[in-house]
Design an enzyme around this catalytic site. Sequence first.
Site, PDB file in Angstrom:
ATOM      1  N   GLU A 106      -7.460 -10.110  -2.501  1.00 41.90           N
ATOM      2  CA  GLU A 106      -6.386  -9.216  -2.931  1.00 41.90           C
ATOM      3  C   GLU A 106      -5.647  -9.814  -4.132  1.00 41.90           C
ATOM      4  OE1 GLU A 106      -3.060  -6.391  -0.815  1.00 41.90           O
ATOM      5  OE2 GLU A 106      -3.411  -8.386   0.019  1.00 41.90           O
ATOM      6  N   GLU A 136      -1.008  10.607   2.378  1.00 44.84           N
ATOM      7  CA  GLU A 136      -1.305   9.209   2.662  1.00 44.84           C
ATOM      8  C   GLU A 136      -0.455   8.667   3.805  1.00 44.84           C
ATOM      9  OE1 GLU A 136      -1.109   6.908  -0.917  1.00 44.84           O
ATOM     10  OE2 GLU A 136      -2.507   8.209  -2.000  1.00 44.84           O
ATOM     11  N   GLU A 166       6.301   7.253  -5.041  1.00 50.75           N
ATOM     12  CA  GLU A 166       7.047   6.602  -3.965  1.00 50.75           C
ATOM     13  C   GLU A 166       8.556   6.736  -4.101  1.00 50.75           C
ATOM     14  OE1 GLU A 166       5.784   2.598  -3.295  1.00 50.75           O
ATOM     15  OE2 GLU A 166       3.762   3.198  -2.696  1.00 50.75           O
ATOM     16  N   PRO A 194      -4.933 -16.643  -1.774  1.00 51.49           N
ATOM     17  CA  PRO A 194      -6.270 -17.005  -2.253  1.00 51.49           C
ATOM     18  C   PRO A 194      -7.094 -17.823  -1.276  1.00 51.49           C
ATOM     19  CG  PRO A 194      -4.591 -18.321  -3.357  1.00 51.49           C
ATOM     20  CD  PRO A 194      -3.870 -17.254  -2.582  1.00 51.49           C
TER      21      PRO A 194
END
Length: 377
Positions: free
Chosen positions: A307, A331, A284, A302
């Site tokens: 995740e 991507e 990146e 949560p």
Amino acid sequence: MILPDLFVYGTLRHLPLLETVLGRGLGRDATCPATLRGYAVSRAKDQPFPMIATSAGGCATGVVLRGPTETDLNRLDYFEGGFGYDRVPVDVETAEGPRRATVYVPRPGLWQAYGPWDLDGWVRDWGQVAQDAADEIMRHYGRTPSDRMQALRPFLYARAWARSLAETPAPQTLRSAMTAADVEVLRDRAGFDGFFRIRAFDLRHRRFDGTTTDPVSREGFVAFDAALVIPYDPATDRLLLIEQLRYGPLLRGDPAPWVLEPIAGLVDAGENPADCARREAVEEAGITLTALEPMTRVYASPGYSSEFFHCFLGLCDLSDHSGGLGGLDSENEDIRSHVIAFDRAMALIDSGEINAGPLAMMLLWLARHRDRLRASA
């Protein structure tokens, strides 16, 4: 019509995985040892599974699945097709004599042989992950084409790997001693199932006063583990942030959906989160990190999502780095990096221009440890 037996040489020799793919249990006499002459089994390069190929003088060992049904073979074709394997006819040898069978071989040029294959080692390192992923893959049977499953497979394995990484919980010093065993999932209901997965379910759980709740219906977003990293140069007190278009702000109606963030990426199946952070820094921003400091390990949201973020500070030399463009074309990434002073980053938090929670959290962690890091630079 009598169908040929199936010669199994690789991961499907692990009975729990084979039964998951077939969707049924197998009796004691369902398989028998067998050999396939003229073939050799090896590990597929950069993959946690084996491949088989013709080999003069070779002899592959495995087992024969006796009398598979048409449904069995259809389910196996679907599962193996997701790895790019097809069945071909062969003759195998067993203690009961030669038998006609079929075997799954990779499509030409797809995988490269790389060293010996160790079933016991694979079961130890990958058995449960593969079984969890296979359970998710086979939920797509009859609904998602096999070629589409080939594209989805790495992400389903990454989700299974996230469940493996979750097996060691955070400390419970202030929290109660209750565990997942105090939650009873009563029923799974249909939800979206693809690259993203929405799991709908009914459950009840133990309350703090010792009683049990009434059944409740809930939905949750089943996501991935991600590694996040802020490159930081303690000698110059500068850090690197990235900027890119984010779909969450766009869907919310934010007129400025380009967001400042830490470098981040999904943790691939089998990958250490720290290795993922290093890889993403190169992809990146073109940054090679000299050292990593673990920051926090946290759930993103949560209340409804699985995740999970593995956060790191990446020590590096930014003296000759002024930012630039990066990301992988494969991507569809379009990323701009900014190298700024630590004080500027704090001002961006105060102004609200930094509006991504993980970045703000990580910068505040850096603020707490900054003096130590600078003193040792």
